[in-house]
Design a protein around this motif. Sequence first.
Motif, PDB file in Angstrom:
ATOM      1  N   ILE A  17      20.098  44.445 109.990  1.00 38.42           N
ATOM      2  CA  ILE A  17      19.371  44.744 109.068  1.00 38.42           C
ATOM      3  C   ILE A  17      19.761  45.923 108.028  1.00 38.42           C
ATOM      4  CG2 ILE A  17      16.945  45.502 108.468  1.00 38.42           C
ATOM      5  CD1 ILE A  17      16.195  43.597 111.237  1.00 38.42           C
ATOM      6  N   CYS A  18      20.144  46.823 108.363  1.00 39.68           N
ATOM      7  CA  CYS A  18      20.480  47.894 107.530  1.00 39.68           C
ATOM      8  C   CYS A  18      21.776  47.510 106.857  1.00 39.68           C
ATOM      9  CB  CYS A  18      21.050  49.255 108.531  1.00 39.68           C
ATOM     10  SG  CYS A  18      19.388  49.918 109.178  1.00 39.68           S
ATOM     11  N   LEU A  19      22.712  47.018 107.364  1.00 36.31           N
ATOM     12  CA  LEU A  19      23.863  46.441 106.643  1.00 36.31           C
ATOM     13  C   LEU A  19      23.230  45.496 105.448  1.00 36.31           C
ATOM     14  CD1 LEU A  19      26.979  47.093 106.324  1.00 36.31           C
ATOM     15  CD2 LEU A  19      27.295  45.107 108.213  1.00 36.31           C
ATOM     16  N   SER A  20      22.558  44.564 105.921  1.00 41.98           N
ATOM     17  CA  SER A  20      22.153  43.549 105.106  1.00 41.98           C
ATOM     18  C   SER A  20      21.413  44.126 103.843  1.00 41.98           C
ATOM     19  CB  SER A  20      21.318  42.581 105.692  1.00 41.98           C
ATOM     20  OG  SER A  20      20.955  41.509 104.904  1.00 41.98           O
ATOM     21  N   LEU A  21      20.765  45.200 104.144  1.00 41.89           N
ATOM     22  CA  LEU A  21      19.884  45.784 102.966  1.00 41.89           C
ATOM     23  C   LEU A  21      20.604  46.547 102.137  1.00 41.89           C
ATOM     24  CD1 LEU A  21      16.537  46.687 104.896  1.00 41.89           C
ATOM     25  CD2 LEU A  21      16.791  45.037 103.293  1.00 41.89           C
ATOM     26  N   TYR A  22      21.522  47.214 102.566  1.00 41.97           N
ATOM     27  CA  TYR A  22      22.412  48.076 101.702  1.00 41.97           C
ATOM     28  C   TYR A  22      23.503  47.117 101.029  1.00 41.97           C
ATOM     29  CZ  TYR A  22      26.366  51.000 100.606  1.00 41.97           C
ATOM     30  OH  TYR A  22      27.522  51.489  99.735  1.00 41.97           O
ATOM     31  N   SER A  23      23.942  46.117 101.516  1.00 44.57           N
ATOM     32  CA  SER A  23      24.798  45.361 100.794  1.00 44.57           C
ATOM     33  C   SER A  23      24.060  44.623  99.519  1.00 44.57           C
ATOM     34  CB  SER A  23      25.407  44.306 101.775  1.00 44.57           C
ATOM     35  OG  SER A  23      26.148  43.537 100.941  1.00 44.57           O
ATOM     36  N   ARG A  24      22.766  44.247  99.875  1.00 49.00           N
ATOM     37  CA  ARG A  24      21.978  43.599  98.835  1.00 49.00           C
ATOM     38  C   ARG A  24      21.595  44.576  97.702  1.00 49.00           C
ATOM     39  NH1 ARG A  24      19.292  38.821  98.140  1.00 49.00           N
ATOM     40  NH2 ARG A  24      17.234  38.979  97.018  1.00 49.00           N
ATOM     41  N   SER A  25      21.375  45.815  98.076  1.00 46.77           N
ATOM     42  CA  SER A  25      20.842  46.927  97.283  1.00 46.77           C
ATOM     43  C   SER A  25      22.229  47.068  96.300  1.00 46.77           C
ATOM     44  CB  SER A  25      20.658  48.104  97.891  1.00 46.77           C
ATOM     45  OG  SER A  25      20.397  49.290  97.041  1.00 46.77           O
ATOM     46  N   ALA A  26      23.444  47.365  96.871  1.00 51.36           N
ATOM     47  CA  ALA A  26      24.646  47.658  96.199  1.00 51.36           C
ATOM     48  C   ALA A  26      24.765  46.454  95.293  1.00 51.36           C
ATOM     49  CB  ALA A  26      25.798  47.750  97.141  1.00 51.36           C
ATOM     50  N   ARG A  27      24.694  45.172  95.682  1.00 56.41           N
ATOM     51  CA  ARG A  27      24.868  43.936  94.642  1.00 56.41           C
ATOM     52  C   ARG A  27      24.104  44.128  93.567  1.00 56.41           C
ATOM     53  NH1 ARG A  27      28.297  41.097  92.136  1.00 56.41           N
ATOM     54  NH2 ARG A  27      27.329  39.131  91.635  1.00 56.41           N
ATOM     55  N   ARG A  28      22.600  44.489  93.880  1.00 57.10           N
ATOM     56  CA  ARG A  28      21.608  44.480  92.644  1.00 57.10           C
ATOM     57  C   ARG A  28      21.983  45.625  91.769  1.00 57.10           C
ATOM     58  NH1 ARG A  28      16.547  43.864  91.286  1.00 57.10           N
ATOM     59  NH2 ARG A  28      15.749  42.657  93.160  1.00 57.10           N
ATOM     60  N   GLU A  29      22.262  46.917  92.165  1.00 63.80           N
ATOM     61  CA  GLU A  29      22.926  47.889  91.348  1.00 63.80           C
ATOM     62  C   GLU A  29      23.960  47.403  90.331  1.00 63.80           C
ATOM     63  OE1 GLU A  29      23.563  51.426  93.307  1.00 63.80           O
ATOM     64  OE2 GLU A  29      21.679  51.652  94.303  1.00 63.80           O
TER      65      GLU A  29
END
Length: 85
Positions: A17-29
């Motif tokens: 969950i943490c890795l998925s949220l981080y990856s999605r956040s990085a993609r959004r940025e």
Amino acid sequence: MARLYFFGFLVLIVIYICLSLYSRSARREKLEREWDEDIRDGDREAFVRAGLDDYDGSLRRKLILGVFVVPILAVVTLIYVTNFM
């Protein structure tokens, strides 16, 4: 032993969950930065939403599931090598 597996699986879920949220956040940025630097025409939120929809079907998103596969395979391999070789 079952408790160990249960808690180990819970830890893997939290890591996923943490890795998925981080990856999605990085993609959004990255999408927001790309729009700010290059495009600046049209609706920013629509551009980001479309990019995140593409990300949801991408290979990178599926590779994050390796969080479950790699540790389980490592443990199974270690048990096999220890007991049968």
